[in-house]
Enzyme design. Structure first.
Site, PDB file in Angstrom:
ATOM      1  N   ARG A  58       0.834  -1.214   0.000  1.00 48.53           N
ATOM      2  CA  ARG A  58       0.000   0.000   0.000  1.00 48.53           C
ATOM      3  C   ARG A  58       0.867   1.262   0.000  1.00 48.53           C
ATOM      4  NH1 ARG A  58      -1.733   2.364   4.371  1.00 48.53           N
ATOM      5  NH2 ARG A  58      -1.920   0.473   5.617  1.00 48.53           N
ATOM      6  N   TYR A 111     -16.483  15.484 -15.023  1.00 51.30           N
ATOM      7  CA  TYR A 111     -16.983  14.105 -14.957  1.00 51.30           C
ATOM      8  C   TYR A 111     -17.968  13.977 -13.780  1.00 51.30           C
ATOM      9  CZ  TYR A 111     -16.985   9.065 -14.321  1.00 51.30           C
ATOM     10  OH  TYR A 111     -17.371   7.761 -14.170  1.00 51.30           O
ATOM     11  N   ASP A 183      -7.595  17.577 -14.672  1.00 49.46           N
ATOM     12  CA  ASP A 183      -7.935  16.225 -15.109  1.00 49.46           C
ATOM     13  C   ASP A 183      -7.691  16.203 -16.616  1.00 49.46           C
ATOM     14  OD1 ASP A 183      -9.110  13.901 -16.057  1.00 49.46           O
ATOM     15  OD2 ASP A 183     -10.717  13.904 -14.574  1.00 49.46           O
ATOM     16  N   LYS A 208      -8.586   4.861 -19.230  1.00 48.09           N
ATOM     17  CA  LYS A 208      -8.897   5.350 -20.569  1.00 48.09           C
ATOM     18  C   LYS A 208      -7.680   5.202 -21.490  1.00 48.09           C
ATOM     19  CE  LYS A 208     -12.803   6.245 -18.612  1.00 48.09           C
ATOM     20  NZ  LYS A 208     -12.648   6.608 -17.257  1.00 48.09           N
TER      21      LYS A 208
HETATM   22  C1  LIG Z   1     -12.501  12.692 -17.236  1.00 51.47           C
HETATM   23  C2  LIG Z   1     -12.640  11.579 -16.243  1.00 51.47           C
HETATM   24  N1  LIG Z   1     -12.061  11.682 -15.044  1.00 51.47           N
HETATM   25  C3  LIG Z   1     -12.167  10.702 -14.117  1.00 51.47           C
HETATM   26  C4  LIG Z   1     -12.885   9.555 -14.371  1.00 51.47           C
HETATM   27  C5  LIG Z   1     -12.981   8.491 -13.314  1.00 51.47           C
HETATM   28  O1  LIG Z   1     -12.150   7.420 -13.668  1.00 51.47           O
HETATM   29  P1  LIG Z   1     -12.403   5.887 -13.251  1.00 51.47           P
HETATM   30  O2  LIG Z   1     -13.629   5.434 -13.934  1.00 51.47           O
HETATM   31  O3  LIG Z   1     -11.141   5.196 -13.698  1.00 51.47           O
HETATM   32  O4  LIG Z   1     -12.558   5.851 -11.766  1.00 51.47           O
HETATM   33  C6  LIG Z   1     -13.494   9.394 -15.615  1.00 51.47           C
HETATM   34  C7  LIG Z   1     -14.265   8.174 -15.912  1.00 51.47           C
HETATM   35  O5  LIG Z   1     -14.946   8.075 -16.911  1.00 51.47           O
HETATM   36  C8  LIG Z   1     -13.382  10.438 -16.581  1.00 51.47           C
HETATM   37  O6  LIG Z   1     -13.966  10.353 -17.781  1.00 51.47           O
END
Ligand SMILES: Cc1ncc(COP(=O)(O)O)c(C=O)c1O
Length: 392
Positions: A58, A111, A183, A208
């Site tokens: 961890r 998101y 992000d 992604k």
């Molecule tokens: C722009 C963005 N940030 C964060 C996330 C969250 O990621 P995760 O699904 O891997 O937890 C997503 C998920 O679709 C996303 O599109």
């Protein structure tokens, strides 16, 4: 080997890898929970950081550390912190950088879960947030409060592909003693380097583009400065949001072809977006590579390419969108994005269903909006699939 001065593909193939005692060409999966100390003093020294060495997975693990070095080098940061999921990374960012009484300014079309995490959970601990259209820096300035400590943007944003000016927002954040987190999931390290534009933290859902094969979830945060990196690592370790070694191995394998995948999918999207734009069934198309995109000029300056995410509005609204999604045969009807396969989804009922309709509408997410994550298949096949799905 530090690859910071090398080309992107050289970086992707080699960054982070250290050959072990067996000369393994890639970093193996160190699937262990705990690491033996040489003696009692060595254990104490590892804990107090006087001696190098791993303690407990961890806290740190060789396979995960190799991936972290790789992404830190790609984004030119001091260090990275890999997390269990993209939301784990968002959790770590909020947890590390906000405290009771603090205020955050964020992108209205962020998101859905990033917004829900703040509004449903962090709000219970006295953290407040304002959601504005961050594509205009003036909106961010207007939303600042004396207690603003974090500007958290998503650029390009999901699903409207809005672009926010990272350099301008970094200046605004730093002038008021706040940090800027970006992000950058939709861009990947191939198309955007937020830290070089002044951001303090670059965040990715590696689920992604970075992993790219729709076979795991994961996240990563990269910091520009050591003090911020330490705060992120401490938050990750204490909340238990760590990435598993097997996950890290797969991500590190996937990232080697990132540029090849991004480039190929982007080429496909460059053919599909103009084709969609001239379809009579489509009201409008939002693609960063089209001159019709509202922040086209900014994207040209800030990003190395427009990527492969396309959103479009069906003229017949929700029903027409649903019909299209039920008829596609090659494109897969699924959420997520950035994988080798083309995916199609409906943000209002899927990824952004947790966000209330007024907030969705304010962020431009209409009920007829369809989101396409263009994959690396042959563009003509994707177009033929959409063509048959539009019907007569
Ligand atoms: C722009 C963005 N940030 C964060 C996330 C969250 O990621 P995760 O699904 O891997 O937890 C997503 C998920 O679709 C996303 O599109």
């Amino acid at each position: 080997m530090d690859t910071r001065k090398q080309g992107i593909n050289t970086q992707l193939v080699h960054a982070g890898t250290e050959h072990d005692a067996f000369g393994s060409v890639v970093t193996p999966i160190y699937q262990v929970s705990t690491f033996a100390f040489e003696n009692a003093q060595n254990g104490a020294d590892r804990f107090s950081k006087k001696a190098p060495g791993y303690i407990y997975t961890r806290i740190g693990n060789p396979t995960t550390a190799a991936l972290e070095r790789c992404v830190a080098e790609l984004e030119q940061g001091v260090g990275a912190v890999a997390t269990s999921s993209g939301m784990g990374a968002v959790m770590v960012a909020y947890f590390a950088l906000l405290k009771q009484g603090d205020h955050m300014v964020s992108t209205a079309s962020v998101y859905g879960a990033s917004r829900v995490l703040m509004e449903r959970h962090f709000s219970r601990f006295g953290v407040t947030a304002s959601y504005v259209d961050t594509s205009d820096p003036k909106n961010v300035t207007a939303a600042l409060r004396p207690e603003t400590r974090l500007i958290y943007i998503e650029t390009p944003s999901n699903p409207m592909m809005q672009i926010s000016d990272i350099a301008a927002l970094a200046t605004i954040a730093h002038a008021c003693g706040a940090l800027l987190v970006v992000d950058s999931t939709f861009a990947s390290p191939c198309l955007q380097q937020p830290l070089l534009l002044g951001a303090d933290v670059s965040l990715h859902s590696v689920t992604k583009f970075i992993n790219g094969h729709a076979d795991l979830v994961g996240g990563i945060l990269v910091a520009r400065e050591a003090a911020v990196h330490d705060r992120l690592r401490d938050a990750m370790v204490t909340t238990g949001c760590n990435m598993d070694p097997h996950q890290a191995f797969l991500v590190h394998r996937g990232i080697k072809t990132l540029e090849l995948r991004v480039e190929r999918a982007q080429r496909n999207a460059g053919k599909i977006a103009p084709w969609l734009e001239q379809r009579p069934e489509v009201a409008w198309v939002r693609y960063i590579g089209l001159k019709s995109h509202p922040q086209y000029e900014l994207a040209q300056r800030q990003m190395k390419g427009p990527g492969s995410m396309i959103s479009f509005e069906m003229k017949g609204g929700l029903e027409a969108g649903k019909r299209l999604m039920d008829r596609v045969k090659l494109a897969v009807l699924a959420v997520s994005l950035g994988g080798v396969e083309t995916l199609i989804e409906h943000p209002a009922s899927m990824t952004h269903a947790g966000v209330g309709q007024p907030e969705r509408e304010a962020a431009g997410i209409s009920d007829g909006l369809v989101r396409l994550s263009v994959g690396i298949e042959d563009a003509d096949d994707i177009i033929a699939d959409l063509d048959q799905a539009f019907g007569k």
